[in-house]
Design a protein around this motif. Structure first.
Motif, PDB file in Angstrom:
ATOM      1  N   HIS A 218       0.824  -1.202   0.000  1.00 49.22           N
ATOM      2  CA  HIS A 218       0.000   0.000   0.000  1.00 49.22           C
ATOM      3  C   HIS A 218       0.862   1.257   0.000  1.00 49.22           C
ATOM      4  CE1 HIS A 218      -4.038  -1.725   0.608  1.00 49.22           C
ATOM      5  NE2 HIS A 218      -3.398  -2.690   1.235  1.00 49.22           N
ATOM      6  N   SER A 219       1.822   1.339   0.923  1.00 52.61           N
ATOM      7  CA  SER A 219       2.619   2.555   1.036  1.00 52.61           C
ATOM      8  C   SER A 219       3.587   2.707  -0.131  1.00 52.61           C
ATOM      9  CB  SER A 219       3.389   2.556   2.363  1.00 52.61           C
ATOM     10  OG  SER A 219       4.287   1.473   2.438  1.00 52.61           O
ATOM     11  N   LEU A 220       4.187   1.598  -0.583  1.00 48.39           N
ATOM     12  CA  LEU A 220       5.139   1.663  -1.691  1.00 48.39           C
ATOM     13  C   LEU A 220       4.442   2.072  -2.977  1.00 48.39           C
ATOM     14  CD1 LEU A 220       8.100   1.128  -2.490  1.00 48.39           C
ATOM     15  CD2 LEU A 220       7.428  -1.210  -3.072  1.00 48.39           C
ATOM     16  N   SER A 221       3.290   1.482  -3.234  1.00 44.54           N
ATOM     17  CA  SER A 221       2.573   1.793  -4.471  1.00 44.54           C
ATOM     18  C   SER A 221       2.073   3.233  -4.471  1.00 44.54           C
ATOM     19  CB  SER A 221       1.413   0.822  -4.671  1.00 44.54           C
ATOM     20  OG  SER A 221       0.445   0.971  -3.659  1.00 44.54           O
ATOM     21  N   ALA A 222       1.667   3.732  -3.301  1.00 52.59           N
ATOM     22  CA  ALA A 222       1.195   5.117  -3.215  1.00 52.59           C
ATOM     23  C   ALA A 222       2.306   6.102  -3.550  1.00 52.59           C
ATOM     24  CB  ALA A 222       0.640   5.392  -1.827  1.00 52.59           C
ATOM     25  N   ASN A 245       6.691   6.133 -11.211  1.00 53.03           N
ATOM     26  CA  ASN A 245       8.149   6.063 -11.182  1.00 53.03           C
ATOM     27  C   ASN A 245       8.639   4.668 -10.827  1.00 53.03           C
ATOM     28  OD1 ASN A 245       8.041   5.747  -8.308  1.00 53.03           O
ATOM     29  ND2 ASN A 245       7.988   7.975  -8.058  1.00 53.03           N
ATOM     30  N   ASN A 246       7.707   3.758 -10.555  1.00 49.32           N
ATOM     31  CA  ASN A 246       8.068   2.414 -10.129  1.00 49.32           C
ATOM     32  C   ASN A 246       6.901   1.489 -10.432  1.00 49.32           C
ATOM     33  OD1 ASN A 246       8.121   0.166  -7.903  1.00 49.32           O
ATOM     34  ND2 ASN A 246      10.201   0.988  -7.947  1.00 49.32           N
ATOM     35  N   SER A 247       7.189   0.261 -10.788  1.00 55.79           N
ATOM     36  CA  SER A 247       6.127  -0.673 -11.158  1.00 55.79           C
ATOM     37  C   SER A 247       5.219  -1.038 -10.000  1.00 55.79           C
ATOM     38  CB  SER A 247       6.737  -1.960 -11.745  1.00 55.79           C
ATOM     39  OG  SER A 247       7.604  -2.568 -10.810  1.00 55.79           O
ATOM     40  N   SER A 248       5.650  -0.764  -8.767  1.00 54.22           N
ATOM     41  CA  SER A 248       4.776  -1.049  -7.625  1.00 54.22           C
ATOM     42  C   SER A 248       3.500  -0.225  -7.672  1.00 54.22           C
ATOM     43  CB  SER A 248       5.508  -0.782  -6.308  1.00 54.22           C
ATOM     44  OG  SER A 248       5.846   0.584  -6.197  1.00 54.22           O
ATOM     45  N   VAL A 253      -3.357   0.974  -9.293  1.00 48.56           N
ATOM     46  CA  VAL A 253      -4.215   0.937 -10.468  1.00 48.56           C
ATOM     47  C   VAL A 253      -5.040  -0.339 -10.510  1.00 48.56           C
ATOM     48  CG1 VAL A 253      -4.265   1.047 -12.983  1.00 48.56           C
ATOM     49  CG2 VAL A 253      -2.520   2.318 -11.718  1.00 48.56           C
ATOM     50  N   ASP A 254      -4.355  -1.459 -10.457  1.00 48.54           N
ATOM     51  CA  ASP A 254      -5.044  -2.739 -10.647  1.00 48.54           C
ATOM     52  C   ASP A 254      -5.822  -3.157  -9.405  1.00 48.54           C
ATOM     53  OD1 ASP A 254      -5.540  -4.902 -12.465  1.00 48.54           O
ATOM     54  OD2 ASP A 254      -4.345  -6.184 -11.162  1.00 48.54           O
ATOM     55  N   GLU A 281      13.023   0.934 -15.605  1.00 48.82           N
ATOM     56  CA  GLU A 281      11.901   0.009 -15.510  1.00 48.82           C
ATOM     57  C   GLU A 281      11.048  -0.051 -16.775  1.00 48.82           C
ATOM     58  OE1 GLU A 281      10.961  -0.578 -10.825  1.00 48.82           O
ATOM     59  OE2 GLU A 281       9.390  -0.185 -12.261  1.00 48.82           O
ATOM     60  N   LYS A 282      11.361   0.748 -17.756  1.00 51.11           N
ATOM     61  CA  LYS A 282      10.550   0.732 -18.960  1.00 51.11           C
ATOM     62  C   LYS A 282      10.545  -0.637 -19.630  1.00 51.11           C
ATOM     63  CE  LYS A 282      10.441   5.592 -20.232  1.00 51.11           C
ATOM     64  NZ  LYS A 282      10.861   6.615 -21.212  1.00 51.11           N
TER      65      LYS A 282
END
Length: 292
Positions: A218-222, A245-248, A253-254, A281-282
């Protein structure tokens, strides 16, 4: 968050330190500089109710207490007046984007009212949707209903006569209760609020737990969401683009946004695209398309 040009430059999205600092102000200091700005575009009713809201110290007091509960006592994301302004602008942007593409608001379809009245519903819902956080996080939607009903009638006094005033109040209350996790929006306007609330996610808006060392999905993705852009869609009327800025950030989103979109009534009208704007990460996840 990319909004109408006339307001975009005036909205500042504070990092968590600013949200905490604001929560530590005295109540009188906190409400003094609160001012919600929206592009009314000639909607005189909207302009009048916004003037009243900006002069209403009780409403602003709820926003302040809600933020104290959120960022100081619970250490969750910002629920200050800045959150209110962002959600109100997103909701208005979504509604105008939909009506521009021929989608009829429920106020127009079901009551024969005007598009301007639908704008009143989404803005008033945004202004009052989380005032119940001033009581408690648990069940805050119900507390919001309790507090908002008399306040809505006060804000609308002299702007709408009965029974139209009761229609507007009832539709706003429906939007408030429908923005909860298991809410079931019955109108386009309620679905818009539900999605707009979930889209206040850009540029550190939810980074408090992460910055305090509470590392979780939760915190990383935010912390991974950099920007949210609302524009014309390619296959649907509205395109929501989320830059990370990160895939997390895909969890936001999902996992979280998908839950708010599903059952909102906006599924036929909204396409969501998420991509990572970081060279490292692209190659990992260049783009992610949310299927609703």
């Amino acid at each position: 968050m990319t909004l109408d040009p006339e307001i975009e430059a005036r909205i500042e999205e504070p990092v968590s330190a600013d949200a905490i600092r604001e929560a530590r102000l005295s109540p009188s200091e906190a409400v003094e500089h609160m001012r919600i700005r929206l592009p009314d575009r000639g909607n005189r009713k909207l302009r009048r109710v916004l003037e009243r809201a900006n002069a209403d110290k009780e409403l602003k007091g709820w926003w302040h207490v809600a933020n104290v509960n959120a960022v100081v006592r619970l250490a969750i994301n910002d629920h200050s007046w800045v959150h209110i302004q962002i959600v109100a602008n997103i909701a208005l942007k979504l509604l105008r984007q939909l009506t521009k593409n021929g989608v009829e608001p429920s106020l127009v379809r079901d009551y024969g009212m005007e598009r301007e009245d639908a704008e009143m519903v989404v803005v008033l819902a945004a202004l009052t949707h989380c005032v119940g956080m001033s009581v408690h996080r648990k069940g805050h939607e119900d507390w919001s209903l309790f507090l908002a009903e008399p306040k809505l009638r006060e804000l609308l006094d002299g702007i709408y006569d009965e029974p139209d005033r009761t229609v507007i109040v009832s539709e706003v209350l429906q939007a408030i209760t429908s923005h909860r996790a298991d809410g079931e929006p019955l109108s386009l306007e309620a679905g818009i609020l539900r999605v707009a609330d979930a889209l206040d996610m850009a540029k550190g808006r939810s980074r408090i737990p992460f910055e305090r060392g509470q590392v979780s999905m939760h915190s990383l993705s935010a912390a991974a969401v950099e920007e949210v852009v609302i524009a014309d869609g390619e296959t649907k009327p509205v395109r929501i683009e989320i830059v990370m800025n990160n895939s997390s950030g895909l969890f936001q989103v999902d996992g979280l946004l998908r839950a708010k979109l599903r059952g909102s009534g906006l599924e036929p009208y909204v396409e969501v695209i998420a991509h990572i704007d970081t060279d490292a990460e692209k190659s990992l996840v260049p783009e992610y398309r949310l299927e609703i």
